[in-house]
Design a protein around this motif. Structure first.
Motif, PDB file in Angstrom:
ATOM      1  N   MET A 190       0.793  -1.341  -0.042  1.00  0.00           N
ATOM      2  CA  MET A 190      -0.087   0.034   0.217  1.00  0.00           C
ATOM      3  C   MET A 190       1.012   1.290  -0.065  1.00  0.00           C
ATOM      4  SD  MET A 190      -2.635   1.439   3.037  1.00  0.00           S
ATOM      5  CE  MET A 190      -1.146   1.919   4.241  1.00  0.00           C
ATOM      6  N   ASN A 191       0.564   2.129  -1.029  1.00  0.00           N
ATOM      7  CA  ASN A 191       1.162   3.578  -0.755  1.00  0.00           C
ATOM      8  C   ASN A 191       0.523   4.437  -0.083  1.00  0.00           C
ATOM      9  OD1 ASN A 191       2.540   5.746  -1.322  1.00  0.00           O
ATOM     10  ND2 ASN A 191       2.157   6.018  -3.506  1.00  0.00           N
ATOM     11  N   SER A 192       0.909   4.447   1.260  1.00  0.00           N
ATOM     12  CA  SER A 192       0.227   5.459   2.307  1.00  0.00           C
ATOM     13  C   SER A 192       0.259   6.855   1.751  1.00  0.00           C
ATOM     14  CB  SER A 192       0.732   5.117   3.719  1.00  0.00           C
ATOM     15  OG  SER A 192       2.131   5.606   3.523  1.00  0.00           O
ATOM     16  N   THR A 193       1.239   7.425   1.083  1.00  0.00           N
ATOM     17  CA  THR A 193       1.167   8.767   0.803  1.00  0.00           C
ATOM     18  C   THR A 193       0.753   8.987  -0.512  1.00  0.00           C
ATOM     19  OG1 THR A 193       3.620   8.708   0.198  1.00  0.00           O
ATOM     20  CG2 THR A 193       3.098   9.095   2.342  1.00  0.00           C
ATOM     21  N   GLY A 194       0.265   8.165  -1.057  1.00  0.00           N
ATOM     22  CA  GLY A 194      -0.464   8.083  -2.423  1.00  0.00           C
ATOM     23  C   GLY A 194      -1.847   8.952  -2.374  1.00  0.00           C
ATOM     24  N   TYR A 195      -2.262   9.498  -3.544  1.00  0.00           N
ATOM     25  CA  TYR A 195      -3.467  10.383  -3.688  1.00  0.00           C
ATOM     26  C   TYR A 195      -4.382   9.444  -4.841  1.00  0.00           C
ATOM     27  CZ  TYR A 195      -6.653  14.361  -3.074  1.00  0.00           C
ATOM     28  OH  TYR A 195      -7.845  14.947  -2.750  1.00  0.00           O
ATOM     29  N   PRO A 196      -4.796   8.307  -4.722  1.00  0.00           N
ATOM     30  CA  PRO A 196      -5.498   7.391  -5.728  1.00  0.00           C
ATOM     31  C   PRO A 196      -6.610   8.134  -6.181  1.00  0.00           C
ATOM     32  CG  PRO A 196      -5.444   6.385  -3.447  1.00  0.00           C
ATOM     33  CD  PRO A 196      -4.658   7.433  -3.273  1.00  0.00           C
ATOM     34  N   ASP A 215     -16.452  10.147  -4.655  1.00  0.00           N
ATOM     35  CA  ASP A 215     -15.587  10.600  -3.675  1.00  0.00           C
ATOM     36  C   ASP A 215     -14.346  11.001  -4.463  1.00  0.00           C
ATOM     37  OD1 ASP A 215     -17.320  10.427  -1.256  1.00  0.00           O
ATOM     38  OD2 ASP A 215     -17.186   8.115  -1.640  1.00  0.00           O
ATOM     39  N   ASP A 216     -14.034  10.987  -5.445  1.00  0.00           N
ATOM     40  CA  ASP A 216     -12.682  11.400  -6.158  1.00  0.00           C
ATOM     41  C   ASP A 216     -12.806  12.599  -6.411  1.00  0.00           C
ATOM     42  OD1 ASP A 216     -12.095   8.707  -6.418  1.00  0.00           O
ATOM     43  OD2 ASP A 216     -12.727   8.370  -8.221  1.00  0.00           O
ATOM     44  N   ILE A 253      -7.899  13.081   4.580  1.00  0.00           N
ATOM     45  CA  ILE A 253      -6.636  12.046   4.124  1.00  0.00           C
ATOM     46  C   ILE A 253      -7.051  10.575   3.601  1.00  0.00           C
ATOM     47  CG2 ILE A 253      -4.977  13.269   5.255  1.00  0.00           C
ATOM     48  CD1 ILE A 253      -5.495  11.050   7.546  1.00  0.00           C
ATOM     49  N   TYR A 254      -8.368  10.223   4.022  1.00  0.00           N
ATOM     50  CA  TYR A 254      -9.079   9.201   3.357  1.00  0.00           C
ATOM     51  C   TYR A 254     -10.587   9.411   2.887  1.00  0.00           C
ATOM     52  CZ  TYR A 254      -5.493   6.990   6.411  1.00  0.00           C
ATOM     53  OH  TYR A 254      -4.155   6.838   7.053  1.00  0.00           O
ATOM     54  N   PRO A 255     -10.795  10.132   1.897  1.00  0.00           N
ATOM     55  CA  PRO A 255     -11.744  10.763   1.415  1.00  0.00           C
ATOM     56  C   PRO A 255     -12.940   9.733   0.870  1.00  0.00           C
ATOM     57  CG  PRO A 255     -10.051  11.142  -0.254  1.00  0.00           C
ATOM     58  CD  PRO A 255      -9.411  10.616   0.886  1.00  0.00           C
ATOM     59  N   LEU A 256     -12.398   8.530   0.811  1.00  0.00           N
ATOM     60  CA  LEU A 256     -13.137   7.155   0.143  1.00  0.00           C
ATOM     61  C   LEU A 256     -14.014   6.547   1.404  1.00  0.00           C
ATOM     62  CD1 LEU A 256     -11.101   5.553  -2.600  1.00  0.00           C
ATOM     63  CD2 LEU A 256     -12.741   7.455  -2.652  1.00  0.00           C
ATOM     64  N   GLY A 257     -13.689   6.986   2.573  1.00  0.00           N
ATOM     65  CA  GLY A 257     -14.222   6.745   3.952  1.00  0.00           C
ATOM     66  C   GLY A 257     -13.191   5.581   4.520  1.00  0.00           C
ATOM     67  N   GLN A 264     -17.513  11.299   3.198  1.00  0.00           N
ATOM     68  CA  GLN A 264     -17.701  12.229   4.235  1.00  0.00           C
ATOM     69  C   GLN A 264     -18.776  11.443   5.212  1.00  0.00           C
ATOM     70  OE1 GLN A 264     -18.367  16.321   3.193  1.00  0.00           O
ATOM     71  NE2 GLN A 264     -18.567  16.943   5.371  1.00  0.00           N
ATOM     72  N   ALA A 265     -19.818  11.096   4.636  1.00  0.00           N
ATOM     73  CA  ALA A 265     -21.036  10.483   5.396  1.00  0.00           C
ATOM     74  C   ALA A 265     -20.545   9.429   5.939  1.00  0.00           C
ATOM     75  CB  ALA A 265     -22.255  10.301   4.565  1.00  0.00           C
ATOM     76  N   ALA A 266     -19.737   8.487   5.372  1.00  0.00           N
ATOM     77  CA  ALA A 266     -19.393   7.363   5.969  1.00  0.00           C
ATOM     78  C   ALA A 266     -18.431   7.485   7.164  1.00  0.00           C
ATOM     79  CB  ALA A 266     -18.535   6.444   5.131  1.00  0.00           C
ATOM     80  N   TRP A 267     -17.642   8.511   7.196  1.00  0.00           N
ATOM     81  CA  TRP A 267     -16.830   8.785   8.214  1.00  0.00           C
ATOM     82  C   TRP A 267     -17.612   9.460   9.419  1.00  0.00           C
ATOM     83  CZ3 TRP A 267     -12.743   6.728   9.871  1.00  0.00           C
ATOM     84  CH2 TRP A 267     -11.654   6.343   8.782  1.00  0.00           C
TER      85      TRP A 267
END
Length: 366
Positions: free
Chosen positions: A1-7, A80-81, A294-298, A322-325
């Protein structure tokens, strides 16, 4: 996993300098697209996945190819992209006074049949509306002047001509929609300068510097939309005093959303100004705000919830990250979400991925 990526970052970058039937533009236009592509996909800057950054240059930037590129973009980018669309080339104005339309002039545009061989604002706006991403930023760099005054009309060798440029009302039309914004290189009555011998246009020179970290003045680890425009709008007039002023249009934009990572998320220690602002909020709210960024997909993004000891089956599905978080944090506060997850383990896992994020650093210091 690339923890500093912006997939979650996606981009379509279009540049036309060598037109088939219309006057050409400086080579800097092609450099602009290539340099933005390199910056967005670099792990040291914006950290987009290279496969998510698509470029269309010169012969590849036909009317059909640009529309297909926008269609492909809408197919691969989810709600969420974050999406960036950049166009550098000729713009034109067609129609009668009071009923004018701005067009995007592609490499194969024919002034003798311009309305059928270019992309009108209505067609472009419709293509952008198909993109599901709730964070969309469109860049338009047109009306170029390569070291001298630009012609106010586009001409070909057949005697056809149209007015060069765009109208600000068209810019506003392209920015309609929640989470949509447009940044243009200059006002409608100005030109977008390309200084003689320069690698990039003036606008893109400032844009590149902003994307490479200059717009992240608080060392948040993110390049955000309002901060980026603020930086570019301040820098361009310094290079072209009283001659060029970028414009920003947004119809319904309330959140200073992230456009990309700044330095791949690896920033210097957090600034005192940021920590003072954060400390005024409750820890749970600050954690939720940081996680949305930092984790916009939830909670499923990069498996952060599971790695922190949580059980994803205990969480309900929601349409946006955002709603998921928000729901997940509420569940966690009530003691749910999995047997082994808690505030501390979630904070620790996020901090391991983004060790210099200012909000996370502040929470760890409490």
């Amino acid at each position: 996993m690339n923890s500093t990526g912006y997939p979650q970052g996606h981009a379509l970058l279009i540049g036309v300098a060598n037109y088939q039937q219309i006057s050409c533009l400086p080579a800097a236009i092609l450099n602009d697209v290539n340099d933005i592509a390199a910056t967005l996909s670099s792990p040291m800057y914006c950290a987009y996945a290279p496969s998510n950054v698509v470029t269309l240059l010169d012969a590849d930037a036909t009317r059909a190819a640009v529309l297909k590129g926008l269609e492909d973009l809408s197919a691969r980018a989810g709600p969420d992209d974050t999406v960036c669309v950049f166009f550098s080339g000729h713009g034109g104005i067609v129609g009668s006074p009071g009923n004018e339309d701005s067009i995007l002039v592609t490499v194969d545009s024919d002034l003798g049949d311009i309305e059928n061989t270019s992309i009108g604002s209505g067609e472009l706006a419709a293509a952008l509306a198909q993109i599901k991403a709730k964070r969309l930023l469109v860049f338009i760099d047109a009306c170029h002047a390569g070291g001298a005054a630009i012609s106010k009309r586009l001409t070909d060798c057949k005697g056809h001509e149209i007015k060069s440029g765009y109208t600000e009302s068209i810019f506003a039309r392209l920015a309609v929609g929640s989470g949509r914004a447009l940044m243009a290189s200059c006002r409608a009555d100005e030109v977008s300068a390309v200084l003689r011998g320069a690698r990039n246009s003036v606008f893109t020179t400032a844009l590149l510097a902003g994307l490479r970290g200059a717009a992240d003045k608080n060392a948040s680890g993110f390049i955000k939309v309002f901060d980026l425009f603020s930086y570019v709008s301040e820098e361009v007039p310094k290079l072209i005093p009283n001659g060029q002023h970028p414009i920003f249009k947004a119809d319904n934009l309330e959140v200073n959303f992230a456009v990309a990572l700044s330095q791949g998320g690896k920033k210097a220690p957090y600034s005192p100004e940021t920590t003072c602002m954060v400390n005024q909020d409750a820890p749970w709210s600050v954690l939720e705000q940081a996680l949305v960024e930092i984790y916009p997909l939830g909670p499923r993004d990069q498996e952060v919830w599971s790695r922190a000891g949580g059980d994803l089956s205990r969480l309900q599905l929601h349409p946006t990250g955002q709603a998921a978080w928000h729901a997940a944090i509420r569940t966690l506060k009530q003691g749910g979400g999995g047997r082994s997850i808690n505030f501390g383990s979630l904070l620790q896992t996020a901090t391991e991925d983004f060790p210099n994020h200012p909000h996370l650093a502040t929470l760890r210091a409490l």
